[in-house]
Design a protein around this motif. Structure first.
Motif, PDB file in Angstrom:
ATOM      1  N   GLN A 110       0.840  -1.195   0.000  1.00 55.57           N
ATOM      2  CA  GLN A 110       0.000   0.000   0.000  1.00 55.57           C
ATOM      3  C   GLN A 110       0.873   1.243   0.000  1.00 55.57           C
ATOM      4  OE1 GLN A 110      -3.517  -0.156   2.721  1.00 55.57           O
ATOM      5  NE2 GLN A 110      -2.582  -2.045   3.480  1.00 55.57           N
ATOM      6  N   GLY A 167      -3.213  12.050  10.274  1.00 60.28           N
ATOM      7  CA  GLY A 167      -3.043  10.624  10.102  1.00 60.28           C
ATOM      8  C   GLY A 167      -2.685  10.284   8.666  1.00 60.28           C
ATOM      9  N   LEU A 168      -2.695   9.004   8.343  1.00 63.24           N
ATOM     10  CA  LEU A 168      -2.342   8.542   7.007  1.00 63.24           C
ATOM     11  C   LEU A 168      -3.590   8.337   6.161  1.00 63.24           C
ATOM     12  CD1 LEU A 168       0.127   7.679   8.872  1.00 63.24           C
ATOM     13  CD2 LEU A 168       0.553   5.928   7.151  1.00 63.24           C
ATOM     14  N   PHE A 188       5.975  -0.606   7.589  1.00 64.24           N
ATOM     15  CA  PHE A 188       6.108   0.678   6.907  1.00 64.24           C
ATOM     16  C   PHE A 188       7.558   1.054   6.671  1.00 64.24           C
ATOM     17  CE2 PHE A 188       1.919   2.708   6.739  1.00 64.24           C
ATOM     18  CZ  PHE A 188       1.175   1.837   7.519  1.00 64.24           C
ATOM     19  N   GLY A 189       7.791   1.756   5.553  1.00 65.15           N
ATOM     20  CA  GLY A 189       9.043   2.455   5.350  1.00 65.15           C
ATOM     21  C   GLY A 189       8.998   3.784   6.085  1.00 65.15           C
ATOM     22  N   ARG A 190      10.130   4.518   6.060  1.00 64.55           N
ATOM     23  CA  ARG A 190      10.196   5.795   6.764  1.00 64.55           C
ATOM     24  C   ARG A 190       9.605   6.949   5.958  1.00 64.55           C
ATOM     25  NH1 ARG A 190      15.336   6.691  10.623  1.00 64.55           N
ATOM     26  NH2 ARG A 190      15.153   4.773  11.811  1.00 64.55           N
ATOM     27  N   TYR A 229      -5.491  -1.923  14.400  1.00 64.29           N
ATOM     28  CA  TYR A 229      -4.044  -1.853  14.573  1.00 64.29           C
ATOM     29  C   TYR A 229      -3.680  -0.623  15.408  1.00 64.29           C
ATOM     30  CZ  TYR A 229      -4.288  -4.492  10.111  1.00 64.29           C
ATOM     31  OH  TYR A 229      -4.592  -5.385   9.105  1.00 64.29           O
ATOM     32  N   TYR A 239      -0.190   1.689  16.020  1.00 68.92           N
ATOM     33  CA  TYR A 239       1.181   1.995  15.635  1.00 68.92           C
ATOM     34  C   TYR A 239       1.658   3.192  16.448  1.00 68.92           C
ATOM     35  CZ  TYR A 239       1.015  -0.900  11.372  1.00 68.92           C
ATOM     36  OH  TYR A 239       0.931  -1.950  10.473  1.00 68.92           O
ATOM     37  N   GLN A 268       4.450   6.516  16.146  1.00 66.26           N
ATOM     38  CA  GLN A 268       5.308   7.283  15.239  1.00 66.26           C
ATOM     39  C   GLN A 268       6.067   8.316  16.064  1.00 66.26           C
ATOM     40  OE1 GLN A 268       3.335   9.607  12.121  1.00 66.26           O
ATOM     41  NE2 GLN A 268       4.956   9.067  10.695  1.00 66.26           N
ATOM     42  N   GLN A 281      10.886   9.283  12.841  1.00 66.98           N
ATOM     43  CA  GLN A 281      10.949   7.831  12.683  1.00 66.98           C
ATOM     44  C   GLN A 281       9.769   7.342  11.854  1.00 66.98           C
ATOM     45  OE1 GLN A 281      13.570   6.019  14.015  1.00 66.98           O
ATOM     46  NE2 GLN A 281      14.347   8.059  14.473  1.00 66.98           N
ATOM     47  N   GLY A 282       9.865   6.107  11.422  1.00 67.67           N
ATOM     48  CA  GLY A 282       8.752   5.493  10.707  1.00 67.67           C
ATOM     49  C   GLY A 282       7.694   5.015  11.679  1.00 67.67           C
ATOM     50  N   LEU A 283       6.693   4.350  11.142  1.00 72.43           N
ATOM     51  CA  LEU A 283       5.628   3.804  11.972  1.00 72.43           C
ATOM     52  C   LEU A 283       6.081   2.480  12.577  1.00 72.43           C
ATOM     53  CD1 LEU A 283       3.919   5.860  10.250  1.00 72.43           C
ATOM     54  CD2 LEU A 283       2.015   4.292  10.657  1.00 72.43           C
ATOM     55  N   PHE A 326       4.961  -0.822  14.596  1.00 75.70           N
ATOM     56  CA  PHE A 326       3.803  -1.643  14.931  1.00 75.70           C
ATOM     57  C   PHE A 326       3.792  -1.958  16.419  1.00 75.70           C
ATOM     58  CE2 PHE A 326       0.667  -4.842  14.963  1.00 75.70           C
ATOM     59  CZ  PHE A 326       1.182  -5.960  15.599  1.00 75.70           C
ATOM     60  N   TYR A 363      -2.129  -5.801  17.157  1.00 78.40           N
ATOM     61  CA  TYR A 363      -3.119  -6.060  16.102  1.00 78.40           C
ATOM     62  C   TYR A 363      -4.221  -6.945  16.666  1.00 78.40           C
ATOM     63  CZ  TYR A 363      -4.839  -8.636  11.907  1.00 78.40           C
ATOM     64  OH  TYR A 363      -5.605  -9.235  10.931  1.00 78.40           O
ATOM     65  N   LEU A 382      -0.993   6.046  16.614  1.00 78.68           N
ATOM     66  CA  LEU A 382      -1.948   5.982  15.515  1.00 78.68           C
ATOM     67  C   LEU A 382      -2.717   4.670  15.566  1.00 78.68           C
ATOM     68  CD1 LEU A 382       0.414   7.321  12.736  1.00 78.68           C
ATOM     69  CD2 LEU A 382      -1.648   8.472  13.504  1.00 78.68           C
ATOM     70  N   LEU A 406      -6.102  -0.029   5.014  1.00 81.49           N
ATOM     71  CA  LEU A 406      -6.168   0.547   6.344  1.00 81.49           C
ATOM     72  C   LEU A 406      -6.696   1.966   6.301  1.00 81.49           C
ATOM     73  CD1 LEU A 406      -4.318  -1.913   6.909  1.00 81.49           C
ATOM     74  CD2 LEU A 406      -3.079  -0.467   8.517  1.00 81.49           C
ATOM     75  N   PHE A 434      -6.764   5.162   8.792  1.00 87.67           N
ATOM     76  CA  PHE A 434      -6.129   5.641  10.011  1.00 87.67           C
ATOM     77  C   PHE A 434      -6.934   6.755  10.663  1.00 87.67           C
ATOM     78  CE2 PHE A 434      -1.901   3.847  10.646  1.00 87.67           C
ATOM     79  CZ  PHE A 434      -1.696   3.155   9.465  1.00 87.67           C
ATOM     80  N   GLY A 435      -6.820   6.814  11.986  1.00 87.47           N
ATOM     81  CA  GLY A 435      -7.295   7.977  12.706  1.00 87.47           C
ATOM     82  C   GLY A 435      -6.248   9.079  12.653  1.00 87.47           C
ATOM     83  N   ALA A 436      -6.589  10.231  13.243  1.00 87.93           N
ATOM     84  CA  ALA A 436      -5.689  11.383  13.212  1.00 87.93           C
ATOM     85  C   ALA A 436      -4.560  11.260  14.223  1.00 87.93           C
ATOM     86  CB  ALA A 436      -6.473  12.671  13.448  1.00 87.93           C
ATOM     87  N   ARG A 466      -1.322  12.523  20.198  1.00 86.61           N
ATOM     88  CA  ARG A 466       0.053  12.964  20.460  1.00 86.61           C
ATOM     89  C   ARG A 466       0.294  12.938  21.952  1.00 86.61           C
ATOM     90  NH1 ARG A 466       3.909  15.462  17.680  1.00 86.61           N
ATOM     91  NH2 ARG A 466       2.494  15.783  15.928  1.00 86.61           N
TER      92      ARG A 466
END
Lengths: 111, 115
Positions: A34, A43-44, A101-103, B33, B35, B37, B41-43, B45, B48, B91, B104, B106-108, B111
Protein backbone atom coordinates in the motif's frame (compact mmCIF):
# COMPACT_ATOMS: atom_id res chain seq x y z
CA UNK A 1 11.82 -9.92 9.37
CA UNK A 2 10.46 -7.67 6.62
CA UNK A 3 12.37 -4.44 6.07
CA UNK A 4 11.05 -1.62 3.91
CA UNK A 5 13.27 1.13 2.51
CA UNK A 6 12.13 4.28 0.73
CA UNK A 7 14.33 6.39 -1.51
CA UNK A 8 14.75 9.32 -1.64
CA UNK A 9 14.09 10.43 1.94
CA UNK A 10 13.25 13.93 0.71
CA UNK A 11 12.47 15.50 -2.65
CA UNK A 12 11.84 19.08 -3.75
CA UNK A 13 10.59 19.72 -7.27
CA UNK A 14 8.98 22.53 -9.25
CA UNK A 15 5.31 22.31 -10.08
CA UNK A 16 4.49 20.31 -13.20
CA UNK A 17 7.26 17.74 -12.96
CA UNK A 18 6.60 14.01 -13.21
CA UNK A 19 8.26 12.16 -10.37
CA UNK A 20 8.98 8.68 -9.09
CA UNK A 21 9.15 7.54 -5.48
CA UNK A 22 10.81 4.23 -4.72
CA UNK A 23 10.07 1.52 -2.19
CA UNK A 24 12.03 -1.71 -1.70
CA UNK A 25 11.35 -4.65 0.59
CA UNK A 26 13.44 -7.63 1.65
CA UNK A 27 10.88 -10.47 1.79
CA UNK A 28 9.04 -11.05 -1.49
CA UNK A 29 6.37 -13.28 0.13
CA UNK A 30 3.92 -10.42 0.44
CA UNK A 31 0.13 -10.25 0.58
CA UNK A 32 -0.16 -6.68 -0.69
CA UNK A 33 1.59 -3.33 -0.82
CA UNK A 34 0.00 0.00 0.00
CA UNK A 35 1.00 3.60 -0.60
CA UNK A 36 -0.13 6.23 1.88
CA UNK A 37 0.07 9.98 2.12
CA UNK A 38 0.58 11.82 5.42
CA UNK A 39 0.07 15.55 5.78
CA UNK A 40 1.81 17.33 8.70
CA UNK A 41 0.07 16.66 12.01
CA UNK A 42 -2.44 14.32 10.41
CA UNK A 43 -3.04 10.62 10.10
CA UNK A 44 -2.34 8.54 7.01
CA UNK A 45 -4.56 8.43 3.93
CA UNK A 46 -4.49 5.36 1.71
CA UNK A 47 -3.69 6.19 -1.93
CA UNK A 48 -3.32 2.86 -3.68
CA UNK A 49 -3.26 -0.83 -2.76
CA UNK A 50 -1.65 -3.44 -5.01
CA UNK A 51 -2.44 -7.07 -4.31
CA UNK A 52 0.39 -9.58 -4.67
CA UNK A 53 -1.10 -10.92 -7.92
CA UNK A 54 -1.24 -7.47 -9.52
CA UNK A 55 1.44 -5.47 -11.34
CA UNK A 56 0.08 -1.96 -11.00
CA UNK A 57 -2.78 0.26 -9.86
CA UNK A 58 -3.79 3.70 -11.06
CA UNK A 59 -5.78 6.49 -9.46
CA UNK A 60 -5.94 9.82 -11.25
CA UNK A 61 -2.41 11.20 -11.57
CA UNK A 62 -0.97 8.39 -9.44
CA UNK A 63 0.33 5.07 -10.70
CA UNK A 64 1.90 2.43 -8.50
CA UNK A 65 3.75 -0.60 -9.80
CA UNK A 66 4.85 -3.76 -8.06
CA UNK A 67 7.68 -6.16 -8.93
CA UNK A 68 7.57 -8.84 -6.27
CA UNK A 69 10.52 -10.83 -7.56
CA UNK A 70 12.87 -7.87 -7.23
CA UNK A 71 11.22 -6.54 -4.07
CA UNK A 72 10.38 -3.15 -5.51
CA UNK A 73 7.50 -0.77 -5.95
CA UNK A 74 7.36 2.68 -7.48
CA UNK A 75 4.83 5.46 -7.10
CA UNK A 76 4.63 7.68 -10.14
CA UNK A 77 3.07 11.12 -9.75
CA UNK A 78 2.26 12.89 -13.00
CA UNK A 79 2.19 16.67 -13.40
CA UNK A 80 2.93 17.39 -9.75
CA UNK A 81 1.07 20.18 -7.94
CA UNK A 82 1.79 22.10 -4.71
CA UNK A 83 -1.12 20.24 -3.12
CA UNK A 84 0.84 17.01 -3.58
CA UNK A 85 3.32 18.19 -0.93
CA UNK A 86 3.25 15.61 1.87
CA UNK A 87 5.09 12.56 3.13
CA UNK A 88 4.49 9.40 1.12
CA UNK A 89 4.76 6.06 2.89
CA UNK A 90 4.97 2.56 1.54
CA UNK A 91 3.68 -0.40 3.59
CA UNK A 92 4.05 -4.11 2.88
CA UNK A 93 1.81 -6.83 4.35
CA UNK A 94 2.65 -10.50 4.62
CA UNK A 95 0.48 -13.41 5.67
CA UNK A 96 -0.06 -11.90 9.12
CA UNK A 97 -1.89 -8.91 7.53
CA UNK A 98 0.26 -6.55 9.60
CA UNK A 99 1.77 -3.83 7.37
CA UNK A 100 5.45 -2.95 7.78
CA UNK A 101 6.11 0.68 6.91
CA UNK A 102 9.04 2.45 5.35
CA UNK A 103 10.20 5.79 6.76
CA UNK A 104 8.65 7.71 3.90
CA UNK A 105 9.62 10.24 1.27
CA UNK A 106 8.99 13.88 2.17
CA UNK A 107 7.87 15.69 -0.98
CA UNK A 108 7.73 19.43 -1.54
CA UNK A 109 6.28 20.75 -4.79
CA UNK A 110 6.94 24.46 -5.13
CA UNK A 111 5.01 26.80 -7.42
CA UNK B 1 -18.88 6.03 12.24
CA UNK B 2 -17.59 7.65 9.09
CA UNK B 3 -13.94 7.33 10.06
CA UNK B 4 -11.56 6.16 12.75
CA UNK B 5 -11.83 8.36 15.82
CA UNK B 6 -9.04 8.72 18.36
CA UNK B 7 -9.00 10.51 21.70
CA UNK B 8 -7.47 12.49 23.20
CA UNK B 9 -5.83 14.27 20.27
CA UNK B 10 -3.17 15.62 22.62
CA UNK B 11 -2.05 14.42 26.03
CA UNK B 12 0.66 15.89 28.22
CA UNK B 13 1.56 13.89 31.28
CA UNK B 14 4.26 13.65 33.90
CA UNK B 15 6.79 10.86 33.96
CA UNK B 16 5.50 7.93 35.98
CA UNK B 17 1.79 8.56 35.36
CA UNK B 18 -0.49 6.12 33.53
CA UNK B 19 -2.26 7.15 30.32
CA UNK B 20 -5.12 5.67 28.30
CA UNK B 21 -5.59 6.30 24.59
CA UNK B 22 -8.85 5.42 22.88
CA UNK B 23 -9.65 4.28 19.35
CA UNK B 24 -13.12 3.94 17.85
CA UNK B 25 -12.79 2.08 14.53
CA UNK B 26 -15.03 2.12 11.50
CA UNK B 27 -18.18 0.12 12.13
CA UNK B 28 -17.87 -3.39 10.72
CA UNK B 29 -14.09 -3.38 10.49
CA UNK B 30 -12.87 -6.55 12.16
CA UNK B 31 -9.16 -5.65 12.18
CA UNK B 32 -7.69 -2.94 14.41
CA UNK B 33 -4.04 -1.85 14.57
CA UNK B 34 -2.02 0.38 16.88
CA UNK B 35 1.18 1.99 15.64
CA UNK B 36 3.57 4.51 17.18
CA UNK B 37 5.31 7.28 15.24
CA UNK B 38 8.21 9.04 16.93
CA UNK B 39 9.72 12.28 15.64
CA UNK B 40 11.68 11.55 12.49
CA UNK B 41 10.95 7.83 12.68
CA UNK B 42 8.75 5.49 10.71
CA UNK B 43 5.63 3.80 11.97
CA UNK B 44 6.35 1.18 14.62
CA UNK B 45 3.80 -1.64 14.93
CA UNK B 46 2.47 -2.18 18.45
CA UNK B 47 -0.53 -4.53 18.47
CA UNK B 48 -3.12 -6.06 16.10
CA UNK B 49 -6.65 -7.28 16.86
CA UNK B 50 -8.59 -9.43 14.38
CA UNK B 51 -12.13 -10.46 15.23
CA UNK B 52 -12.28 -12.79 18.22
CA UNK B 53 -8.75 -14.11 17.76
CA UNK B 54 -6.04 -13.57 20.34
CA UNK B 55 -4.32 -10.24 19.59
CA UNK B 56 -0.82 -10.12 18.10
CA UNK B 57 1.12 -8.27 20.80
CA UNK B 58 4.54 -8.85 19.26
CA UNK B 59 5.22 -5.13 18.76
CA UNK B 60 4.60 -3.93 22.31
CA UNK B 61 7.94 -2.48 23.50
CA UNK B 62 7.60 -3.40 27.18
CA UNK B 63 5.18 -4.81 29.74
CA UNK B 64 4.18 -1.23 30.60
CA UNK B 65 2.13 -1.27 27.38
CA UNK B 66 -1.18 -3.10 27.09
CA UNK B 67 -4.27 -2.88 24.95
CA UNK B 68 -7.75 -4.28 24.89
CA UNK B 69 -10.63 -4.28 22.47
CA UNK B 70 -14.09 -4.53 23.96
CA UNK B 71 -16.95 -6.12 22.04
CA UNK B 72 -14.90 -6.20 18.87
CA UNK B 73 -15.14 -2.43 18.55
CA UNK B 74 -13.51 0.26 20.69
CA UNK B 75 -9.89 -0.26 21.72
CA UNK B 76 -7.90 1.27 24.57
CA UNK B 77 -4.11 1.42 24.64
CA UNK B 78 -2.75 1.82 28.18
CA UNK B 79 0.76 2.92 29.05
CA UNK B 80 1.70 2.50 32.69
CA UNK B 81 4.44 4.45 34.47
CA UNK B 82 5.13 6.58 31.41
CA UNK B 83 8.71 7.43 30.44
CA UNK B 84 10.00 10.28 28.32
CA UNK B 85 10.83 7.87 25.49
CA UNK B 86 7.12 7.05 25.26
CA UNK B 87 6.54 10.51 23.77
CA UNK B 88 5.21 9.95 20.26
CA UNK B 89 2.09 10.04 18.13
CA UNK B 90 0.00 6.91 18.64
CA UNK B 91 -1.95 5.98 15.52
CA UNK B 92 -4.87 3.61 15.28
CA UNK B 93 -6.14 2.04 12.05
CA UNK B 94 -8.92 -0.35 11.15
CA UNK B 95 -9.70 -2.49 8.11
CA UNK B 96 -11.58 -5.43 6.76
CA UNK B 97 -9.43 -8.47 6.12
CA UNK B 98 -9.62 -10.91 3.26
CA UNK B 99 -9.87 -11.01 -0.51
CA UNK B 100 -6.36 -9.55 -0.70
CA UNK B 101 -7.50 -6.08 0.22
CA UNK B 102 -6.97 -4.90 3.78
CA UNK B 103 -6.99 -1.17 3.08
CA UNK B 104 -6.17 0.55 6.34
CA UNK B 105 -8.06 3.64 7.44
CA UNK B 106 -6.13 5.64 10.01
CA UNK B 107 -7.29 7.98 12.71
CA UNK B 108 -5.69 11.38 13.21
CA UNK B 109 -3.60 10.09 16.10
CA UNK B 110 -3.05 10.88 19.76
CA UNK B 111 0.05 12.96 20.46
CA UNK B 112 1.56 11.97 23.81
CA UNK B 113 4.14 14.17 25.52
CA UNK B 114 5.78 12.87 28.70
CA UNK B 115 7.51 15.57 30.72
Amino acid sequence: KQEVTQIPAALSVPEGENLVLNCSFTDSAIYNLQWFRQDPGKGLTSLLLIQSSQREQTSGRLNASLDKSSGRSTLYIAASQPGDSATYLCAVSGGSYIPTFGRGTSLIVHP
Amino acid sequence: GAGVSQSPSNKVTEKGKDVELRCDPISGHTALYWYRQSLGQGLEFLIYFQGNSAPDKSGLPSDRFSAERTGGSVSTLTIQRTQQEDSAVYLCASSTVGSGANVLTFGAGSRLTVL
